[in-house]
Design a protein around this motif. Structure first.
Motif, PDB file in Angstrom:
ATOM      1  N   ARG A  46       0.862  -1.153  -0.001  1.00 51.23           N
ATOM      2  CA  ARG A  46      -0.060   0.027  -0.043  1.00 51.23           C
ATOM      3  C   ARG A  46       0.821   1.177  -0.018  1.00 51.23           C
ATOM      4  O   ARG A  46       0.716   2.294  -0.620  1.00 51.23           O
ATOM      5  N   VAL A  47       1.949   1.297   0.727  1.00 55.30           N
ATOM      6  CA  VAL A  47       2.958   2.210   0.962  1.00 55.30           C
ATOM      7  C   VAL A  47       3.662   2.655  -0.590  1.00 55.30           C
ATOM      8  O   VAL A  47       3.402   3.802  -0.997  1.00 55.30           O
ATOM      9  N   ARG A  83       2.325   1.720  -3.621  1.00 49.55           N
ATOM     10  CA  ARG A  83       1.450   2.052  -4.554  1.00 49.55           C
ATOM     11  C   ARG A  83       1.153   3.662  -4.283  1.00 49.55           C
ATOM     12  O   ARG A  83       0.814   4.112  -5.365  1.00 49.55           O
ATOM     13  N   ARG A  84       1.088   4.145  -2.807  1.00 46.33           N
ATOM     14  CA  ARG A  84       0.610   5.377  -2.780  1.00 46.33           C
ATOM     15  C   ARG A  84       1.726   6.274  -3.199  1.00 46.33           C
ATOM     16  O   ARG A  84       1.591   7.354  -3.949  1.00 46.33           O
ATOM     17  N   GLN A  85       3.133   5.818  -2.988  1.00 45.76           N
ATOM     18  CA  GLN A  85       4.328   6.731  -3.589  1.00 45.76           C
ATOM     19  C   GLN A  85       4.390   6.807  -5.112  1.00 45.76           C
ATOM     20  O   GLN A  85       4.696   7.804  -5.781  1.00 45.76           O
ATOM     21  N   HIS A 138       1.691   6.419  -7.163  1.00 41.04           N
ATOM     22  CA  HIS A 138       0.763   7.489  -7.489  1.00 41.04           C
ATOM     23  C   HIS A 138       1.163   8.648  -7.430  1.00 41.04           C
ATOM     24  O   HIS A 138       0.938   9.602  -8.334  1.00 41.04           O
ATOM     25  N   ARG A 139       1.803   9.023  -6.234  1.00 45.20           N
ATOM     26  CA  ARG A 139       2.320  10.527  -6.240  1.00 45.20           C
ATOM     27  C   ARG A 139       3.450  10.877  -7.209  1.00 45.20           C
ATOM     28  O   ARG A 139       3.271  11.972  -7.971  1.00 45.20           O
TER      29      ARG A 139
END
Length: 104
Positions: A74-75, A77-79, A81-82
């Motif tokens: 999840r971390v 994937r979030r990075q 996306h950013r």
């Protein structure tokens, strides 16, 4: 992933978790497969190609059964996306600048 495939995988995983004799070997198999994929990805990192992508796929595979790997996925994937949003904004700015300089 299509809805029918996702539904089938969800049912399969639920069946595996209802049978304790199958669950432990399944988790070991997922762990071994994930570690092998991560190892191959790490070997490929210094070479041209998708080394880090393969590492992240291995971690995502581990994340299907292990909560710590799921949190890490999840971390990442979030990075990702950013970074993707930043890259698109940067590309759009440079395209706008290039377009403005050719019309002037």
């Amino acid at each position: 992933m299509s809805t029918s495939v996702r539904r089938h995988l969800t049912r399969s995983r639920a069946w595996i978790h209802r049978h304790p004799r199958i669950r432990a070997p399944y988790r070991v198999l997922v762990a071994v497969a994930g570690i092998v994929v991560i190892a191959v990805g790490l070997i490929l990192v210094p070479l041209p190609g998708p080394g880090w992508l393969i590492v992240f796929i291995g971690v995502a595979g581990l994340g299907t059964e292990f909560p710590a790997a799921h949190r890490l996925t999840r971390v990442v994937r979030r990075q990702a996306h950013r970074v993707r949003v930043w890259w698109r904004a940067r590309r759009d700015r440079s395209t706008a600048r290039a377009g403005a300089s050719t019309t002037a």
